[in-house]
Design a protein around this motif. Sequence first.
Motif, PDB file in Angstrom:
ATOM      1  N   LEU A 120       0.929  -0.968  -0.043  1.00 38.40           N
ATOM      2  CA  LEU A 120       0.084  -0.080  -0.015  1.00 38.40           C
ATOM      3  C   LEU A 120       0.755   1.235   0.085  1.00 38.40           C
ATOM      4  CD1 LEU A 120      -2.452   1.690   0.171  1.00 38.40           C
ATOM      5  CD2 LEU A 120      -2.753   0.819   2.495  1.00 38.40           C
ATOM      6  N   PHE A 121       1.117   1.876  -1.113  1.00 37.66           N
ATOM      7  CA  PHE A 121       1.919   3.037  -1.359  1.00 37.66           C
ATOM      8  C   PHE A 121       1.063   4.189  -1.009  1.00 37.66           C
ATOM      9  CE2 PHE A 121       3.682  -0.111  -4.190  1.00 37.66           C
ATOM     10  CZ  PHE A 121       4.994   0.155  -3.816  1.00 37.66           C
ATOM     11  N   ILE A 122       1.335   5.117  -0.040  1.00 33.58           N
ATOM     12  CA  ILE A 122       0.854   6.185   0.227  1.00 33.58           C
ATOM     13  C   ILE A 122       1.575   7.711   0.444  1.00 33.58           C
ATOM     14  CG2 ILE A 122      -1.047   5.218   1.602  1.00 33.58           C
ATOM     15  CD1 ILE A 122       0.108   6.278   4.014  1.00 33.58           C
ATOM     16  N   ASP A 123       1.216   8.623   0.071  1.00 38.34           N
ATOM     17  CA  ASP A 123       2.000   9.938   0.047  1.00 38.34           C
ATOM     18  C   ASP A 123       2.028  10.298   1.453  1.00 38.34           C
ATOM     19  OD1 ASP A 123       2.229  10.071  -2.801  1.00 38.34           O
ATOM     20  OD2 ASP A 123       0.895  11.661  -2.964  1.00 38.34           O
ATOM     21  N   ALA A 124       3.099  11.146   1.799  1.00 37.56           N
ATOM     22  CA  ALA A 124       3.478  11.477   3.250  1.00 37.56           C
ATOM     23  C   ALA A 124       2.157  12.517   3.845  1.00 37.56           C
ATOM     24  CB  ALA A 124       4.952  12.151   3.417  1.00 37.56           C
ATOM     25  N   ASP A 125       1.358  12.940   2.951  1.00 39.44           N
ATOM     26  CA  ASP A 125       0.266  13.843   3.354  1.00 39.44           C
ATOM     27  C   ASP A 125      -0.941  13.041   3.669  1.00 39.44           C
ATOM     28  OD1 ASP A 125       0.094  13.654   0.602  1.00 39.44           O
ATOM     29  OD2 ASP A 125       0.587  15.706   0.405  1.00 39.44           O
ATOM     30  N   VAL A 126      -1.135  11.795   3.452  1.00 38.59           N
ATOM     31  CA  VAL A 126      -2.308  11.011   3.231  1.00 38.59           C
ATOM     32  C   VAL A 126      -2.411  10.380   4.824  1.00 38.59           C
ATOM     33  CG1 VAL A 126      -3.213   9.013   2.540  1.00 38.59           C
ATOM     34  CG2 VAL A 126      -2.322  10.440   1.041  1.00 38.59           C
ATOM     35  N   ARG A 127      -3.770  10.684   5.316  1.00 39.74           N
ATOM     36  CA  ARG A 127      -3.934  10.125   6.679  1.00 39.74           C
ATOM     37  C   ARG A 127      -5.104   8.895   6.568  1.00 39.74           C
ATOM     38  NH1 ARG A 127      -0.359  13.607   6.867  1.00 39.74           N
ATOM     39  NH2 ARG A 127      -0.826  15.434   8.105  1.00 39.74           N
ATOM     40  N   LEU A 128      -4.490   7.687   6.728  1.00 43.77           N
ATOM     41  CA  LEU A 128      -5.482   6.537   6.646  1.00 43.77           C
ATOM     42  C   LEU A 128      -6.422   6.490   7.664  1.00 43.77           C
ATOM     43  CD1 LEU A 128      -2.604   3.863   5.522  1.00 43.77           C
ATOM     44  CD2 LEU A 128      -4.557   4.982   3.896  1.00 43.77           C
ATOM     45  N   CYS A 133      -6.331  13.590   2.369  1.00 38.36           N
ATOM     46  CA  CYS A 133      -5.101  14.251   2.012  1.00 38.36           C
ATOM     47  C   CYS A 133      -5.156  15.862   1.792  1.00 38.36           C
ATOM     48  CB  CYS A 133      -4.737  13.614   0.822  1.00 38.36           C
ATOM     49  SG  CYS A 133      -3.249  14.193  -0.120  1.00 38.36           S
ATOM     50  N   ARG A 134      -4.259  16.614   2.363  1.00 37.60           N
ATOM     51  CA  ARG A 134      -4.288  18.115   1.850  1.00 37.60           C
ATOM     52  C   ARG A 134      -2.945  17.963   0.981  1.00 37.60           C
ATOM     53  NH1 ARG A 134      -4.312  23.681   5.203  1.00 37.60           N
ATOM     54  NH2 ARG A 134      -4.386  24.876   3.446  1.00 37.60           N
ATOM     55  N   MET A 135      -2.948  18.117  -0.425  1.00 36.45           N
ATOM     56  CA  MET A 135      -1.776  18.120  -1.296  1.00 36.45           C
ATOM     57  C   MET A 135      -1.176  19.353  -1.080  1.00 36.45           C
ATOM     58  SD  MET A 135      -3.956  16.737  -4.659  1.00 36.45           S
ATOM     59  CE  MET A 135      -2.489  16.721  -5.452  1.00 36.45           C
ATOM     60  N   TYR A 136      -1.961  20.543  -1.230  1.00 32.86           N
ATOM     61  CA  TYR A 136      -1.167  21.804  -1.299  1.00 32.86           C
ATOM     62  C   TYR A 136      -1.729  22.471  -0.156  1.00 32.86           C
ATOM     63  CZ  TYR A 136      -0.380  19.657  -5.678  1.00 32.86           C
ATOM     64  OH  TYR A 136       0.149  18.636  -6.676  1.00 32.86           O
ATOM     65  N   THR A 137      -0.953  23.946   0.021  1.00 34.59           N
ATOM     66  CA  THR A 137      -1.378  24.583   0.973  1.00 34.59           C
ATOM     67  C   THR A 137      -1.780  26.011   0.436  1.00 34.59           C
ATOM     68  OG1 THR A 137       0.759  25.273   1.554  1.00 34.59           O
ATOM     69  CG2 THR A 137      -0.092  23.568   2.938  1.00 34.59           C
ATOM     70  N   ASP A 138      -1.606  26.240  -0.790  1.00 34.39           N
ATOM     71  CA  ASP A 138      -1.931  27.393  -1.530  1.00 34.39           C
ATOM     72  C   ASP A 138      -2.022  27.504  -2.916  1.00 34.39           C
ATOM     73  OD1 ASP A 138       0.690  27.454  -2.374  1.00 34.39           O
ATOM     74  OD2 ASP A 138       1.401  28.753  -0.688  1.00 34.39           O
ATOM     75  N   PHE A 139      -2.382  28.404  -3.449  1.00 32.31           N
ATOM     76  CA  PHE A 139      -2.661  28.416  -5.173  1.00 32.31           C
ATOM     77  C   PHE A 139      -0.954  28.196  -5.917  1.00 32.31           C
ATOM     78  CE2 PHE A 139      -2.430  30.563  -9.311  1.00 32.31           C
ATOM     79  CZ  PHE A 139      -3.302  29.621  -9.897  1.00 32.31           C
ATOM     80  N   ARG A 140       0.018  28.751  -5.550  1.00 26.97           N
ATOM     81  CA  ARG A 140       1.321  28.552  -6.030  1.00 26.97           C
ATOM     82  C   ARG A 140       1.755  27.084  -5.836  1.00 26.97           C
ATOM     83  NH1 ARG A 140       6.567  32.042  -4.213  1.00 26.97           N
ATOM     84  NH2 ARG A 140       5.453  33.585  -5.414  1.00 26.97           N
ATOM     85  N   GLN A 141       1.657  26.342  -4.582  1.00 26.55           N
ATOM     86  CA  GLN A 141       1.958  25.039  -4.715  1.00 26.55           C
ATOM     87  C   GLN A 141       1.012  24.386  -5.667  1.00 26.55           C
ATOM     88  OE1 GLN A 141       1.854  23.242  -0.850  1.00 26.55           O
ATOM     89  NE2 GLN A 141       3.530  24.332  -0.096  1.00 26.55           N
ATOM     90  N   ALA A 142      -0.217  24.381  -5.607  1.00 29.59           N
ATOM     91  CA  ALA A 142      -1.143  23.890  -6.345  1.00 29.59           C
ATOM     92  C   ALA A 142      -0.679  24.012  -7.896  1.00 29.59           C
ATOM     93  CB  ALA A 142      -2.534  24.406  -6.189  1.00 29.59           C
TER      94      ALA A 142
END
Length: 372
Positions: A127-135, A252-261
Amino acid sequence: MTVLALVALALALLPAVLALANLLALRRKPSGAPAPDSLVSILIPARNEAANIGPTLAAALASTGVAIEVIVADDHSTDATAATVAAAAARDSRLRLIAVPPLPAGWTGKNHACHVLGQAASGRHLLFIDADVRLRPGAAAALAAAAVASGAALVSGVPRQVTGTLGERLTVPMINFLLLGYLPIPLMRRLRDPALGAACGQLVLAEAEAYRRVGGHGAIRESLHDGVLLPRVFRRAGLRTDLVAASDLATCRMYTDFRQAWAGFSKNAHEGLATPRALPIWTLLLGGGHVLPPLLVLAALLGAGSLPLAAAALALSLGTRAAITLATREDPWTIPLHPITVALALTLQWNALLRPRRAGVATWKGRTYPAA
């Protein structure tokens, strides 16, 4: 104007029909459970994730319903990522920290880290998850059960997307909208055509033996878009892949602002929509079905065109978006922003396609990769 309104209505009807079929298909939950002796290896590539990794580990280690091991691959972090994981590993023997070797030529960072994790894992399921994923506690067991029930060698789903700023709310919802509005999931389940393969790179469960047999992340080593390419590798080998509703399984919260997104979605645009052949078609589908209707309504209110037809197209577009947003438990306040969201997504894709191509066009997590 009437002809344009009819075109817009037809283009809005297509994702409405597909979304209805897809949401009905995803409502059916797989029955059963993973085999009693199953072990799920929860694998987390991490590069400078000190702000995320603690809650991610706590959530993974709280898994229930199946035996787990958790392995974090520290990919040359310069922050406290490794120290945080090491401290947690000292308290729980199910957690291991491994170091990623130097990045070889021809590899992207995440794929290399995932490849290293796949070699180190001992579970029947990876099970591969990104470091910002909360199972959620039952997520690993549910995904393993879904794989067993469907006979799929790879199962994925989109976690509930958490958005905190306007920039995130204008960009992130396109993930679920594109997937549920334009991929025919019932057909994907019947056929093994690689073109129908899709996954969300944030949450991917693979059967370990099949993963290694097809080459795993090593088969897509140069890619920045594992969610698109990895399931296609499995399908080319004649294996089944599947999608499940995952908004109740993880967040998951991928990004924190528009620039990151903007940077995040731009980095893999060339492996998604932003190709000379695909993007004009997607511009017609998305622009005609979701950006054109509000413009036609405005024109009709000013005395040009058919208001009933334009209003019907707009209602279909917003209704489809509302159904997807509510089903995936995303922020409902983003629904009225839908035409702007689609216009912004197309702008991002055209920018990625037309901007001057430099030797290193994609920079991510402190690394610069050659243009595809």
